[in-house]
Design an enzyme around this catalytic site. Structure first.
Site, PDB file in Angstrom:
ATOM      1  CB  THR A   1      -7.390  -4.708   2.191  1.00  0.00           C
ATOM      2  OG1 THR A   1      -6.412  -4.376   3.415  1.00  0.00           O
ATOM      3  CG2 THR A   1      -7.185  -3.624   1.097  1.00  0.00           C
TER       4      THR A   1
ATOM      5  CB  THR B   1      -6.001   7.680   1.585  1.00  0.00           C
ATOM      6  OG1 THR B   1      -5.747   6.852   2.611  1.00  0.00           O
ATOM      7  CG2 THR B   1      -6.943   8.541   1.823  1.00  0.00           C
TER       8      THR B   1
ATOM      9  CD  GLU C   1      -5.380   2.994  -0.089  1.00  0.00           C
ATOM     10  OE1 GLU C   1      -4.614   2.307  -0.901  1.00  0.00           O
ATOM     11  OE2 GLU C   1      -5.262   3.048   1.398  1.00  0.00           O
TER      12      GLU C   1
ATOM     13  CD  GLN D   1      -2.597   4.118  10.584  1.00  0.00           C
ATOM     14  OE1 GLN D   1      -3.550   4.163  10.574  1.00  0.00           O
ATOM     15  NE2 GLN D   1      -1.559   4.611   9.741  1.00  0.00           N
TER      16      GLN D   1
ATOM     17  CG  HIS E   1      -4.203  10.769   2.983  1.00  0.00           C
ATOM     18  ND1 HIS E   1      -4.996  10.529   4.036  1.00  0.00           N
ATOM     19  CD2 HIS E   1      -3.380   9.693   3.524  1.00  0.00           C
ATOM     20  CE1 HIS E   1      -5.038   9.507   4.714  1.00  0.00           C
ATOM     21  NE2 HIS E   1      -3.650   8.925   4.471  1.00  0.00           N
TER      22      HIS E   1
ATOM     23  CD  GLU F   1      -7.465  12.580   4.765  1.00  0.00           C
ATOM     24  OE1 GLU F   1      -7.326  13.579   3.770  1.00  0.00           O
ATOM     25  OE2 GLU F   1      -7.459  11.526   4.290  1.00  0.00           O
TER      26      GLU F   1
ATOM     27  CG  ASP G   1      -2.090   0.892   0.844  1.00  0.00           C
ATOM     28  OD1 ASP G   1      -2.419   1.240  -0.063  1.00  0.00           O
ATOM     29  OD2 ASP G   1      -2.587   1.593   2.180  1.00  0.00           O
TER      30      ASP G   1
ATOM     31  NE  ARG H   1      -7.030   6.598   9.760  1.00  0.00           N
ATOM     32  CZ  ARG H   1      -6.631   6.201   8.538  1.00  0.00           C
ATOM     33  NH1 ARG H   1      -5.448   5.642   8.622  1.00  0.00           N
ATOM     34  NH2 ARG H   1      -7.218   6.495   7.494  1.00  0.00           N
TER      35      ARG H   1
ATOM     36  CG  ASP I   1      -5.525   0.502   3.864  1.00  0.00           C
ATOM     37  OD1 ASP I   1      -5.474  -0.420   4.503  1.00  0.00           O
ATOM     38  OD2 ASP I   1      -4.553   1.324   3.967  1.00  0.00           O
TER      39      ASP I   1
ATOM     40  CD  GLU J   1      -5.882   4.639   4.794  1.00  0.00           C
ATOM     41  OE1 GLU J   1      -5.067   4.109   4.054  1.00  0.00           O
ATOM     42  OE2 GLU J   1      -5.228   5.313   5.575  1.00  0.00           O
TER      43      GLU J   1
ATOM     44  CE  LYS K   1      -3.115   1.987   7.242  1.00  0.00           C
ATOM     45  NZ  LYS K   1      -4.053   2.916   6.408  1.00  0.00           N
TER      46      LYS K   1
HETATM   47 MN    MN Z   1      -3.770   3.011   2.883  1.00  0.00          MN
END
Ligand code: MN
Length: 438
Positions: free
Chosen positions: A269, A371, A213, A252, A146, A385, A139, A249, A245, A211, A265
């Protein structure tokens, strides 16, 4: 990659649903998936979307409708994964695309139309599988918007790391937990450290995010020790799908210093079932431009064709369907809308960067773009965000609020290309629902 008759915006299909305005899968698209009839034990096999139908490439390969390179390609697509077809490269992909276009285009003779019709199944009656055996998943992190949005939450005075404008940054992800759209997943458990707390706590993720993507499926690989040059990079790209994804948070941000994301993560996915080929996306190319005051790419990430047309204008949206909205039958709330054209690095640059040190890619490998957030706040591709780290919850149209995802939430990604003078090319949807932690 130039335009040809398969991009003709006037072309129509005898499959009427493919001609509807706003259809994701007109005859100019022809994306690939792996499917079987729902609730059966049939073998999975490759299929191509046309309107609301799937053209069964297993059935087609057994019919007399194809010959030569196209027949060879269809036979490889009849297998339960598309890896062998992906490994063939652009000439084989083009041969099958062009043969399918000829078969599905309005004006094909009646006997061939009848025989092809026998290979169609309604998409509403099929289930999909992950379209390839994914050996490795990587990834990237290629949206400067982002990176600034998230970076400013972590380090307000220095949101961009020193390397961002020089290297397409990435981490090696987890292939085993990639699932196809529609597969629910459990909220992950893990360790998190609250700001100012004396010790971390173990429990269900409290800051679950998505996310937005795109995924890139690799076609032919490269031998270890022999990098793929930027000029050849797109010959190694089979096509693109939507990718979510999912990100925990709290887990992470506690774990990722100094080696990068891990359990935050690797629990899930999601990808869309349909892979749109680069040939289908050809009308939507744009020049790659770097603001003149930014660092210009080093020589190995710089090349004429990438400059002239390395960017893809793929529009993307995120919608959220809460459990309550589902019960009340109110429509999903759109959270954001942007385009892939705002990314700082191109798909070709990701492939070149991945291999420049000698790493070998293999057919069916999956690359996430990172992202995709555009320049405006409402173009952000992650809820962290949009809510500024959870401090400014979103007000949903049904009066619910969200700082992060809650159990029962279903996130729906959509992608499409659209402009005057070209056929609309859609990606369909990528859905995933959050189940409570176990
Ligand atoms: Mn990602």
């Amino acid at each position: 990659m130039g335009l040809n008759h398969t991009h003709d915006p006037q072309a129509r299909s005898w499959v009427e649903s493919a001609n509807r305005p706003g259809a994701d899968f007109p005859v100019q698209n022809l994306p690939f998936a792996v499917f079987r009839r729902a609730r059966t034990q049939e073998a999975f096999r490759g299929g191509v979307a046309i309107g609301d139908e799937v053209l069964d490439l297993g059935a087609l390969a057994a019919s007399p409708l194809l010959s030569g390179e196209a027949l060879h390609g269809a036979r490889l697509c009849a297998l339960p994964t598309l890896n062998d077809f992906m490994a063939q490269g652009p000439s084989a992909w083009r041969a099958l695309r062009h043969a399918l276009f000829a078969l599905l285009e309005d004006g094909v003779d009646e006997p061939r139309r009848q025989a092809a019709r026998a290979c169609l199944l309604p998409q509403a009656g099929v289930e999909f599988a992950v379209p390839a055996r994914i050996g490795d998943y990587t990834d990237f992190y290629t949206s400067i918007h982002h990176a600034r949005n998230v970076g400013s939450l972590l380090q307000p005075d220095r949101p961009l790391t020193d390397n961002f404008q020089w290297i397409p940054i990435a981490y090696h992800g987890r292939a085993s937990s990639v699932v196809v759209s529609g597969t629910p997943f459990r909220r992950p458990m893990g360790q998190a450290m609250a700001a100012g707390a004396p010790a971390p706590v173990y429990g269900p993720c409290a800051r679950l995010d998505y996310e937005l993507e795109l995924g890139v499926f690799i076609g032919p690989g490269n031998p270890q020790g022999r990098p793929i040059a930027l000029a050849q990079a797109e010959e190694h790209v089979f096509g693109m799908c939507l990718l979510n994804d999912w990100s925990a948070r709290d887990i992470q941000f506690w774990e990722m210093a100094p080696l990068g994301p891990f359990l935050g993560k690797n629990f899930c996915t999601s990808i869309s079932p349909w892979i749109v080929t680069l040939e289908a996306l050809a009308p939507y190319r744009l020049p790659f431009e770097r603001p003149p005051l930014d660092p210009q790419p080093l020589a190995y990430l710089e090349e004429k064709s990438n400059r002239e047309q390395g960017v893809l204008d793929i529009q993307l949206s995120v919608c959220l369907e809460t459990q309550r909205a589902r019960v009340d039958k109110t429509p999903p709330a759109q959270l954001s809308h942007t385009s892939f054209r705002h990314q700082y690095w191109t798909v070709a640059q990701l492939v070149a960067q991945h291999t420049v040190g000698g790493c070998n890619l293999q057919p069916g490998d999956l690359i996430g773009t990172g992202t995709i957030s555009g320049p405006a706040r409402e173009e952000a591709g992650a809820i962290i965000e949009l809510t500024r780290g959870g401090r400014e919850p979103l007000a949903l149209p049904n009066a619910e609020q969200r700082a992060f995802l809650e159990d029962g939430d279903c996130v729906i990604l959509r992608g499409w290309c659209e402009k005057a003078g070209a056929a609309r090319i859609g990606f369909g949807e990528c859905r995933g629902e959050v189940l409570p932690a176990r």
